[in-house]
Design an enzyme around this catalytic site. Structure first.
Site, PDB file in Angstrom:
ATOM      1  CG  HIS A  45      -0.430   0.350   2.490  1.00 47.98           C
ATOM      2  ND1 HIS A  45       0.262  -0.554   3.264  1.00 47.98           N
ATOM      3  CD2 HIS A  45      -0.441   1.510   3.178  1.00 47.98           C
ATOM      4  CE1 HIS A  45       0.644   0.028   4.378  1.00 47.98           C
ATOM      5  NE2 HIS A  45       0.237   1.298   4.355  1.00 47.98           N
ATOM      6  CG  ASP A  46       2.512   3.427   2.955  1.00 50.59           C
ATOM      7  OD1 ASP A  46       1.613   4.131   2.444  1.00 50.59           O
ATOM      8  OD2 ASP A  46       2.687   3.357   4.188  1.00 50.59           O
ATOM      9  CE  LYS A  49       4.022   6.868   3.357  1.00 52.31           C
ATOM     10  NZ  LYS A  49       3.921   6.581   4.804  1.00 52.31           N
ATOM     11  CG  HIS A  74       2.201   7.833  -0.506  1.00 56.36           C
ATOM     12  ND1 HIS A  74       1.590   8.816   0.239  1.00 56.36           N
ATOM     13  CD2 HIS A  74       1.730   6.656  -0.041  1.00 56.36           C
ATOM     14  CE1 HIS A  74       0.786   8.244   1.122  1.00 56.36           C
ATOM     15  NE2 HIS A  74       0.842   6.939   0.973  1.00 56.36           N
ATOM     16  CG  HIS A  98      -3.371   3.681   1.556  1.00 51.88           C
ATOM     17  ND1 HIS A  98      -2.663   3.783   0.371  1.00 51.88           N
ATOM     18  CD2 HIS A  98      -2.598   4.271   2.508  1.00 51.88           C
ATOM     19  CE1 HIS A  98      -1.518   4.402   0.603  1.00 51.88           C
ATOM     20  NE2 HIS A  98      -1.455   4.712   1.892  1.00 51.88           N
ATOM     21  CG  HIS A  99      -3.658   8.184   2.541  1.00 50.01           C
ATOM     22  ND1 HIS A  99      -3.638   8.353   3.909  1.00 50.01           N
ATOM     23  CD2 HIS A  99      -2.457   7.645   2.213  1.00 50.01           C
ATOM     24  CE1 HIS A  99      -2.476   7.946   4.381  1.00 50.01           C
ATOM     25  NE2 HIS A  99      -1.748   7.505   3.377  1.00 50.01           N
ATOM     26  CG  ASP A 127      -2.047   3.313   6.672  1.00 58.05           C
ATOM     27  OD1 ASP A 127      -0.881   2.987   6.929  1.00 58.05           O
ATOM     28  OD2 ASP A 127      -2.335   4.399   6.136  1.00 58.05           O
TER      29      ASP A 127
END
Length: 178
Positions: A45-46, A49, A74, A98-99, A127
Site C-alpha cells: 500500500h505504501d 513512498k 505516494h 488507502h487515503h 493503516d
C-alpha cells in the site's frame, strides 16, 4: 523490504498493516484466496513512498503545504508502479485508495463511502490503527485509551464504521494488541 529500507522509522509498518488487514478479512468471513490477495495488496500500500524525498519522509516537525502535497503523491505513484501487474488485478487498489476518507474528504480521488473499494477501506483502518499504535519520527505511539477514542471519532468520517467496529471487537477479544 524496499519501503522499510527507504523509511526505516516505520520499519515493519507494511507487514503490520497487512496482518491487521488479514485479521479483519478473516473476521469478515472471506475465502483464504481473497484474504491472501488482500494481504499482498496491503503489503504494497505504501510502495509509492519509495520516491518521496527522505527529508519529507523523516521530517520531525509538521510538513509544509508543499511537503504535504508531495507526500500525498505516494498514492498515485504507488498505483502507477503496481497497475501493470496483471497477475493480481487488485494489487494497485491499496496504494491508490488507502487515503480516501469515508466522508469523501480524503485524497487521491475524493471517493466516499462504498465507492472506495472494500480492500482499500480495510487497509485504511489497519493503516490508521498502526500509525497510532507505533512511534513515528514526529511523535510517540498513542495510549490505548487515545487509540480507542480516535477510532471511535473516525467512524463514518475518516473510516468505514463497520470495519472500525470489527477492529474494536478484535482488540477487545485480544486478537489485535495495543
Amino acid at each position: 523490504k524496499a519501503i522499510d529500507l527507504k523509511d526505516h522509522y516505520t520499519c515493519g509498518h507494511s507487514a503490520r498493516v497487512a496482518q491487521y488487514s488479514r485479521l479483519l478479512a478473516e473476521a469478515m468471513g472471506w475465502s483464504k484466496e481473497r484474504v491472501d490477495n488482500l494481504y499482498r495488496v496491503a503489503m504494497l500500500h505504501d510502495v509509492g513512498k519509495v520516491v518521496i524525498p527522505d527529508e519529507i519522509l523523516n521530517k520531525r516537525g509538521p510538513l509544509t503545504d508543499e511537503e504535504y502535497a508531495k507526500m500525498k503523491e505516494h498514492t498515485d505513484i504507488g498505483n502507477a508502479i503496481l497497475e501493470e501487474i496483471s497477475r493480481f488485478p487488485l494489487i494497485a487498489v491499496g496504494a491508490k485508495s488507502h487515503h480516501e476518507r469515508y466522508d469523501g474528504r480524503g485524497y487521491g480521488h475524493h471517493l466516499a463511502g462504498h465507492d472506495i473499494p472494500l480492500e482499500a477501506r480495510i487497509i485504511a483502518v489497519a493503516d490508521t490503527f498502526d500509525a497510532m499504535n507505533s512511534t513515528r519520527v514526529y511523535r510517540p505511539h498513542l495510549t490505548k485509551e487515545r487509540i480507542l477514542s480516535e477510532l471511535e471519532k473516525a467512524k463514518n468520517t475518516q473510516l468505514d464504521g463497520e470495519i472500525v467496529d470489527l477492529l474494536l471487537r478484535l482488540i477487545a477479544e485480544g486478537k489485535v494488541q495495543i
